[in-house]
Design an enzyme around this catalytic site. Structure first.
Site, PDB file in Angstrom:
ATOM      1  N   ASP A   1      -9.972   6.193  -1.833  1.00 13.88           N
ATOM      2  CA  ASP A   1      -8.898   6.903  -2.841  1.00 13.88           C
ATOM      3  C   ASP A   1      -9.835   7.930  -3.931  1.00 13.88           C
ATOM      4  O   ASP A   1     -10.891   7.851  -4.026  1.00 13.88           O
ATOM      5  CB  ASP A   1      -7.652   6.329  -3.002  1.00 13.88           C
ATOM      6  CG  ASP A   1      -8.183   5.233  -4.196  1.00 13.88           C
ATOM      7  OD1 ASP A   1      -9.449   4.922  -4.331  1.00 13.88           O
ATOM      8  OD2 ASP A   1      -7.231   4.589  -4.733  1.00 13.88           O
TER       9      ASP A   1
ATOM     10  N   GLU B   1       0.855  -1.269  -0.035  1.00 11.07           N
ATOM     11  CA  GLU B   1       0.099   0.108   0.110  1.00 11.07           C
ATOM     12  C   GLU B   1       0.969   1.109  -0.043  1.00 11.07           C
ATOM     13  O   GLU B   1       0.224   2.346  -0.592  1.00 11.07           O
ATOM     14  CB  GLU B   1      -1.088   0.072   1.155  1.00 11.07           C
ATOM     15  CG  GLU B   1      -2.129  -0.935   0.998  1.00 11.07           C
ATOM     16  CD  GLU B   1      -2.849  -0.747  -0.166  1.00 11.07           C
ATOM     17  OE1 GLU B   1      -2.805   0.463  -0.598  1.00 11.07           O
ATOM     18  OE2 GLU B   1      -3.389  -1.576  -0.724  1.00 11.07           O
TER      19      GLU B   1
ATOM     20  N   TYR C   1      -6.942   6.443   3.666  1.00 13.85           N
ATOM     21  CA  TYR C   1      -7.103   5.359   2.991  1.00 13.85           C
ATOM     22  C   TYR C   1      -6.122   4.178   3.203  1.00 13.85           C
ATOM     23  O   TYR C   1      -6.750   2.928   3.276  1.00 13.85           O
ATOM     24  CB  TYR C   1      -6.714   5.938   1.570  1.00 13.85           C
ATOM     25  CG  TYR C   1      -6.491   4.947   0.311  1.00 13.85           C
ATOM     26  CD1 TYR C   1      -7.733   4.237  -0.026  1.00 13.85           C
ATOM     27  CD2 TYR C   1      -5.398   4.259   0.152  1.00 13.85           C
ATOM     28  CE1 TYR C   1      -7.685   3.370  -0.892  1.00 13.85           C
ATOM     29  CE2 TYR C   1      -5.303   3.492  -0.833  1.00 13.85           C
ATOM     30  CZ  TYR C   1      -6.164   2.806  -1.301  1.00 13.85           C
ATOM     31  OH  TYR C   1      -6.103   1.649  -2.430  1.00 13.85           O
TER      32      TYR C   1
END
Length: 345
Positions: free
Chosen positions: A135, A34, A117
């Site tokens: 997002d 991520e 997020y």
């Protein structure tokens, strides 16, 4: 809502992208992926992810890695603060959470580099928490589903859309649901008015499709023009080694290595004088083709010179061979055009 969840997950089960962090979604692997995926394409991230996990397989390894090695592993991905924040967060996780990534979104957000997020993605994918991961892709999808003509860059509108997504996340398979939205935004509900609506699994739920508004939605305010910085860059070789210097800790590209450079465009005569002041006795100097690098909020427009010289004792540079530069020194992509002059010395 149940039908929307079902339609999306059925499609995801058939069409999900095969990605290395999905095959083994441990908290550490999900976290690293991520962070790397922030503002970076998936196909770019995959080899970096594999190499990073090979070199730093645990949170403990990340917490203890030397900064130069960490930045070298990250070289080419850009946004280097992501790497520095990873190490800071790893050190906190080791000291505060017994080297185990916390599972709650609120605790994840408290760590350096992890925003709402990313925290939602990690909590849902790695720990099965029913929390959203919102997002720009998800905002685009939702605004089209609702045929909303509100500006999705507006803080108030973003918050309202996030609240709606929160209601949509199912208690079962929340990680798959969030990843399905990610894949939908990456492969079907594309930006710039070019969605693949005929292939969309949730087309029947989409108001923008029914009203033929997909090319008009989402609505975004116009970004400000990027500032332009003019620079002169020197690729200096002396006795088979190249001059490098380390950037300051604060500001853009912190703690990375760079070729010596100055603000503004210098003529060859001005450059020769400056190089002598830097402690370089010139043998020859040749102009290098102009180069440009675009950051999110600014651009560097760079002219350069390839310099062969001798080093005086007063020179304050770090000197490295081409092989050392390739393997030890993390030089940002901004200087990529100048790197080839090391490789073809």
């Amino acid at each position: 809502m149940k039908q929307f969840q079902s339609d999306l997950l059925v499609w995801y089960d058939k069409k999900a992208r095969v990605l290395p962090w999905r095959s083994e979604p441990t908290p550490y692997r999900v976290w690293i992926s991520e962070m790397m995926l922030q503002q970076t394409r998936v196909d770019t991230v995959i080899p970096y992810f594999m190499r990073f996990l090979t070199e730093l397989p645990t949170i403990q390894d990340l917490a203890e890695v030397e900064e130069d090695k960490l930045l070298k592993l990250w070289q080419g991905l850009g946004y280097y603060n992501r790497a520095l924040n990873l190490k800071k967060a790893a050190q906190i996780i080791v000291s505060k959470f017994a080297a185990q990534l916390p599972s709650e979104k609120e605790e994840l957000v408290s760590l350096p580099g992890i925003g709402p997020y990313s925290a939602g993605a990690i909590a849902s994918i790695a720990f099965g928490k029913a929390v959203p991961a919102v997002d720009g892709n998800v905002l685009r999808i939702l605004s089209r589903l609702l045929a909303s003509k509100e500006d999705i860059t507006n803080t108030k509108i973003k918050k309202e859309l996030e609240e709606i997504v929160t209601l949509l996340v199912p208690a079962e398979r929340p990680g798959d649901f969030n990843q399905a939205l990610m894949d939908l935004g990456a492969t079907i509900c594309l930006p710039n008015g070019e969605p693949q609506c005929t292939e969309c699994p949730v087309q029947t739920h989409c108001k923008a499709y029914k009203e033929e508004l997909t090319s008009d939605i989402p609505v975004k305010s116009v970004k400000k023009a990027r500032a332009i910085d003019k620079k002169t860059v020197f690729v200096i070789i002396a006795e088979g080694k190249f001059a490098l210097r380390k950037r300051d800790e604060g500001g853009l590209l912190p703690n990375l290595w760079e070729f010596p450079n100055v603000d503004g465009y210098l003529t060859q005569k001005q450059s020769e004088q400056l190089l002598q002041e830097m402690g370089i006795t010139l043998k020859q100097i040749q102009p290098i083709k102009m180069s440009k690098h675009i950051f999110s909020h600014r651009e560097w427009h760079m002219k350069g010179y390839f310099v062969e010289g001798e080093v005086l004792s007063s020179s304050n540079f770090t000197w490295a061979t081409e092989e050392e530069i390739r393997h030890q020194y993390s030089i940002p992509t901004a200087f990529k055009a100048f790197m080839k002059y090391c490789q073809n010395e």
